[in-house]
Structures are given as C-alpha cells and as structure tokens.
Design an enzyme around this catalytic site. Structure first.
Site, PDB file in Angstrom:
ATOM      1  N   ARG A   1     -10.266 -11.537   2.050  1.00  0.00           N
ATOM      2  CA  ARG A   1     -11.081 -12.629   1.497  1.00  0.00           C
ATOM      3  C   ARG A   1     -10.394 -13.980   1.639  1.00  0.00           C
ATOM      4  O   ARG A   1     -11.050 -15.012   1.722  1.00  0.00           O
ATOM      5  CB  ARG A   1     -11.411 -12.305   0.027  1.00  0.00           C
ATOM      6  CG  ARG A   1     -10.208 -12.212  -0.852  1.00  0.00           C
ATOM      7  CD  ARG A   1     -10.497 -11.484  -2.160  1.00  0.00           C
ATOM      8  NE  ARG A   1     -10.656 -10.041  -1.969  1.00  0.00           N
ATOM      9  CZ  ARG A   1     -10.984  -9.199  -2.947  1.00  0.00           C
ATOM     10  NH1 ARG A   1     -11.192  -9.649  -4.175  1.00  0.00           N
ATOM     11  NH2 ARG A   1     -11.109  -7.913  -2.699  1.00  0.00           N
TER      12      ARG A   1
ATOM     13  N   LYS B   1       0.837  -1.198   0.000  1.00  0.00           N
ATOM     14  CA  LYS B   1       0.000   0.000   0.000  1.00  0.00           C
ATOM     15  C   LYS B   1       0.873   1.249   0.000  1.00  0.00           C
ATOM     16  O   LYS B   1       2.053   1.191   0.353  1.00  0.00           O
ATOM     17  CB  LYS B   1      -0.865   0.023   1.269  1.00  0.00           C
ATOM     18  CG  LYS B   1      -2.005  -0.959   1.293  1.00  0.00           C
ATOM     19  CD  LYS B   1      -2.821  -0.787   2.568  1.00  0.00           C
ATOM     20  CE  LYS B   1      -3.946  -1.803   2.658  1.00  0.00           C
ATOM     21  NZ  LYS B   1      -4.952  -1.696   1.589  1.00  0.00           N
TER      22      LYS B   1
HETATM   23  N1  BES Z   1      -8.123  -3.688   4.264  1.00  0.00           N
HETATM   24  C1  BES Z   1      -8.313  -3.342   2.916  1.00  0.00           C
HETATM   25  C2  BES Z   1      -9.645  -2.611   2.663  1.00  0.00           C
HETATM   26  C3  BES Z   1      -9.782  -1.268   3.285  1.00  0.00           C
HETATM   27  C4  BES Z   1      -9.529  -0.124   2.564  1.00  0.00           C
HETATM   28  C5  BES Z   1     -10.204  -1.136   4.591  1.00  0.00           C
HETATM   29  C6  BES Z   1      -9.670   1.113   3.152  1.00  0.00           C
HETATM   30  C7  BES Z   1     -10.342   0.105   5.190  1.00  0.00           C
HETATM   31  C8  BES Z   1     -10.085   1.242   4.456  1.00  0.00           C
HETATM   32  C9  BES Z   1      -8.283  -4.587   2.043  1.00  0.00           C
HETATM   33  O1  BES Z   1      -7.513  -5.619   2.524  1.00  0.00           O
HETATM   34  C10 BES Z   1      -7.720  -4.175   0.736  1.00  0.00           C
HETATM   35  O2  BES Z   1      -6.591  -3.811   0.708  1.00  0.00           O
HETATM   36  N2  BES Z   1      -8.513  -4.273  -0.309  1.00  0.00           N
HETATM   37  C11 BES Z   1      -8.096  -3.903  -1.613  1.00  0.00           C
HETATM   38  C12 BES Z   1      -8.519  -4.995  -2.556  1.00  0.00           C
HETATM   39  C13 BES Z   1      -7.985  -4.857  -3.941  1.00  0.00           C
HETATM   40  C14 BES Z   1      -6.486  -5.104  -3.950  1.00  0.00           C
HETATM   41  C15 BES Z   1      -8.676  -5.860  -4.850  1.00  0.00           C
HETATM   42  C16 BES Z   1      -8.774  -2.580  -1.968  1.00  0.00           C
HETATM   43  O3  BES Z   1      -9.934  -2.401  -1.611  1.00  0.00           O
HETATM   44  O4  BES Z   1      -8.129  -1.746  -2.562  1.00  0.00           O
HETATM   45 MN    MN Z   2      -5.473  -5.432   1.952  1.00  0.00          MN
END
Ligand code: BES
Ligand code: MN
Ligand code: ZN
Length: 503
Positions: A350, A276
């Site tokens: 997931r 990230k």
């Molecule tokens: N933990 C994140 C989702 C999230 C984003 C929670 C912002 C709280 C605030 C999750 O694990 C994630 O990173 N999801 C990705 C998925 C993508 C790579 C398909 C996302 O939503 O960008």
């Molecule tokens: Mn994530």
C-alpha cells in the site's frame, strides 16, 4: 509455436492428433460427427459403450486405423448450452497435456461451438483454443538443462470452409493474450536475485522495443526529486535500486483520455523488520505479480493495436531487512503530501502503491485507474483460491471487470469499500497509518488506504494475493507462476476500447 488455420472436410486432414469436442447428452455434433463418419462410426460405438463421454473434464485418446489420423482425442465439454470460454480453455488444456505427453507434434484442434453447437462465435472459439494451448505448453526453462522437446504445431480446424478468416483473427488475438500471461509467468518464476527492480525495468524496456510501446523509468534520484518518499522508504533495506516504470500505449485519439494500469512490483517481500516467517516468505518472489500482469497486458495492447490510450505504471522495490530499513514507528510523507506512520513494515504494498497511484492520477492525469496487487493475506483468506478481490466505487467499471474476468477465467468478487474501514487507517500522530490495528477486515482497510491516493479519479483495485503462484498444475496452468490478471487487463482494455472510456 507454429499456428495455422485449416478448414474443409475431415478426409483432407492429416495430423498426429485431432482433438474434437464431445458434449453431454447430445450425441456427436459438428466436427465429432464428421470424424465419426470418416472412421465408420468408431466414435459412436465408443460413446454407446460408455468408453467415451461428453462429461466435462474427460479426455480420451482413441487410436484409429487411418494413417493420416493416428489419434483422435475427445474432450468432454458437458452440456452444450453450458459451455463457457473457461470450459473450453480447461478442456483444451487437458487435451493438450494428453497429446503432448504422447509426443504428438502436428496437432489439429477442431473448433468447439462452431457449426451450430453451443454458442461460441468461431473467432472467439479459435482465440480460446490457441490461448489455452499456448498457456498449457508454457514451460519455464531458465534454470533447466535444455530439453530436446519437439516444437508442436497447432492447426485450428473448422468443417466450415468459410471459417478460415475468423480463425486467422482468433489466432492473432489468442496468441497475444497467451503471450501476455506467459511473459508475466516468466517474470514471476525468475529467482528474486535476478528479478530486481532494475531487471523488471529492463524487461519493460525490452518489451517496449519489441512492441512499439514507449517506456520511461524513474530511477532512485528521479524518485527522490519527484517526492516518492513512501516508495523509497520501502526500498531502504535493500542494496538494489528502486524504479517506477511507465509504459505508454497510444492507441486512441491524442485528445482522448488515458486508462491507467498500476502494478505492485515488490520484487521480494521479506516483510522488512516486521519479518515474515520462513513459510510465508517462500512465495514472496511473486509479490511483483501485479507488476508482471501490467507488463504482460501492455505488450498485448501494443501487439493488437488496441484503439485506446493506456499507460502502465509499475512501482518496483524490494522489501528487505538491512541497516537502513524503515522501522516501525517511522513517519513518512509521500508524493501526495499525506504523512503515514509505518507501524508494520510488512504492509508495504500500500505504501508503494500510494505513490504510484498519486503519480498515475495527479501527475499523469490518467483516468480511470485500475491497480493490481498481491496486497493482503486477508483477501486470500476471505475468498479462497477461486476468486480474487475487486474494490471500487465506480459500479460500471466494477461490473465490467467482473465480466471480463469471467471471460478470462480469472474470477473477481467485490469486497466492501466503506468509510468505516477508512476510519481505522487514520493516524494518531500522522494523517494515516499503514495498518488498521484490527485482526480482520484487512483487505478492505488496505483498499481504503489506497483510495486516499486516487482523489476523485474513477478507480478499481484488484487484490490478487495468493493467485500469483500455483502449487500444482491444473488444466492449462502449469505449476508455478500463473500470470494472473494479465488477460483480464487485456480484456478490460478491449472492452473499454469498444464501448469508450467515459461510458
Ligand atoms: N505481499 C503480502 C500479501 C500476500 C500474502 C501476498 C500472501 C501473497 C500471499 C503483503 O505485503 C503483506 O505482507 N500483507 C500483510 C499486511 C498486514 C501486515 C497488515 C498481510 O496480509 O499479512
Ligand atoms: Mn508484505
Ligand atoms: Zn507484499
């Protein structure tokens, strides 16, 4: 905090601050009218002059000449027939901040909606007042110098001398629900180095010891033996051990079905090798908010002896960068026997939920099952800050979640769960892949991925991404962790206990 019920005439009250509700276009009703009489018409005069208002969200502190009643705090609830539990919660939260800011210690809050105003039952009104006060009083002190703050007392008051018993019950329920949220807030607020999967497990064990829940923890070896390789894969970049935490509440008949509550416990989500940005990592200690909500709710079920069997399952890991981290392109087969090509290591929630849901449904036989997870940024972008997402195919379960969410002040909006989204998750060299490859629709494709792991069990998925941590304080919500979902889960269980799991 000391909680008491008090009933009878206003003249007998003694308080540093007395909080009363004022309604829009309705004059002074109930407790406010009685206070006005005691104060020789002072509130009526202020109302007539426009210094006081019944408009929703307004708070006024009125100094009075009475020694036993130094301050009367009026809170506007708007039109009486539009008062909801959340309106009361926010009003009490705002009043609480105002009186605590003035260091009032003995605080009396008159029941709104009682004695014919509005439509709230005394027990519900009392519960909501206590809940809101305890939620507003919450502070996270772990990393602060000890503040020499005086402990406030809350006296919930009704003019009606017969309301005492209803208030007493409301106090118990409101306290348990607020404790659920506040425990979840503590777990989320704690720095991630001190809230590892084993720390979450320790918190679960402590909660179990305190409330009478049963707690079992599967450690790394047990997870390997069981075959939870998706959960283990996510944790591979971490030095810390993963855990699958199981909390049981046996409130129903031994042969009755058991509801499953499954929480995403990513104790820190760096994204893994699909790392990230610094900005999006800032709140990722909160990626175990779903897990925290499940733990909080389980504690309340035990404290309230809710007559329902409920098992909480929490998948706890860290998603970090390390020499052993999973790599995009790795294919892993989890507990359900389905292979998943992991193309983005940041779509980790997931993966751990796949194993946790399989464990909850196939291994433990729980039904229905509700999972709660900070799963997708897509859900957050679709709904904004006022709604979380809910997905599922059991209409009645979804409607019930929507209803209890409204009651809790945690709104859920249904998003689609259609096969087309599922098609996007089919693998080319594996059964499934963990991302859709589409730039949009990510909340639904993630939900469809999860559905692959619940079999025919009635199931609902709550995506609370973006709701775990509040940027600024508002009403009964201090800045920081919100504990989002905990009270909705408690209310869902209370509702299911009343009407039956299979109905
Ligand atoms: N933990 C994140 C989702 C999230 C984003 C929670 C912002 C709280 C605030 C999750 O694990 C994630 O990173 N999801 C990705 C998925 C993508 C790579 C398909 C996302 O939503 O960008
Ligand atoms: Mn994530
Ligand atoms: Zn995550």
């Amino acid at each position: 905090m000391i909680l008491r019920s008090v009933a009878g005439p206003v003249d007998a009250l003694s308080a540093d601050a007395l909080v009363v509700a004022v309604y829009q276009d309705a004059g002074l009703l109930g407790a406010a009218a009685a206070v006005d009489t005691t104060l020789d018409g002072l509130l009526g005069e202020l109302l007539a002059s426009g210094a006081l208002s019944g408009q929703r969200g307004t708070v006024r502190v009125v100094q009075t000449p009475r020694a036993a009643l130094r301050r009367v705090v009026t809170v506007g609830l708007g039109k009486p027939d539009l008062v909801t539990l959340e309106v009361v919660r926010r009003a009490v939260g705002a009043a609480w901040r105002a009186v605590r800011g003035e260091h009032a210690q003995r605080i009396v809050v008159a029941l709104p909606g009682a004695s014919g105003e509005g439509m709230l039952e005394p027990v519900q009104a009392a519960e909501t007042v206590v809940e809101a006060a305890l939620l507003a009083e919450y502070r996270f002190d772990r990393y602060r110098q000890p503040a020499d703050q005086d402990a406030p007392e809350l006296h919930v008051y009704s003019l009606d001398a017969a309301a005492g018993q209803a208030i007493e019950r409301g106090l118990v329920v409101g306290e348990a629900k607020a404790a659920a949220t506040n425990l979840a807030r503590d777990l989320v607020n704690t720095g991630p180095s001190e809230m590892r999967p084993v720390d979450l497990a320790a918190a679960a064990r402590a909660l179990a010891a305190e409330t009478g829940l049963q707690c079992t923890v599967l450690d790394e070896a047990a997870l390997r033996a069981a075959g939870c390789h998706l959960l283990l894969a996510v944790n591979r970049g971490s030095e810390a051990a993963p855990a699958l935490i199981v909390l049981e509440h046996h409130g129903g008949a031994t042969d009755a079905p058991t509801l499953g509550l499954v929480g995403k416990g990513v104790c820190f989500d760096s994204g893994g090798l699909s790392i990230k940005s610094a900005d999006s990592m800032m709140t990722m200690k909160g990626d175990m908010s779903g897990a925290a909500a499940v733990l909080g709710a389980m504690g309340a079920l035990a404290r309230l002896r809710v007559p329902l069997n409920v098992t909480g399952v929490v998948a706890a890991v860290q998603n970090l960068v390390g020499a052993h981290s999973i790599m995009p392109g790795d294919v892993v087969t989890g507990l359900a026997g389905k292979s998943v090509e992991i193309l983005n290591t940041d779509a980790e929630g997931r993966l751990i939920l796949a194993d946790a849901l399989t464990y909850a449904t196939a291994t433990l036989g729980l039904a229905p099952v509700v999972d709660i997870a900070t799963l997708t940024g897509a859900c957050m972008r679709a709904l904004g800050p006022f709604y979380a997402g809910v997905f599922g195919s059991d209409r009645r379960l979804l409607e019930r979640i929507r209803q209890v969410g409204l009651q809790s002040g945690e709104k859920f909006w249904e998003l689609p769960l259609d096969e087309e989204y599922g098609e996007l998750m089919r693998g080319s060299i594996s059964d499934l892949k963990n991302i859709s490859g589409e730039a949009s629709g990510g909340a639904s494709s993630a939900a469809m991925f999860l559905q692959e792991f619940v079999g025919s069990t009635p199931w609902a998925h709550l995506d609370i991404a973006g709701h775990g941590i509040a940027k600024s304080e508002q009403g009964y919500q201090p800045q920081g962790a919100t504990g989002y979902g905990a009270r909705t889960l408690v209310n869902l269980c209370l509702s299911l206990a009343k009407r039956g799991l299979e109905e």
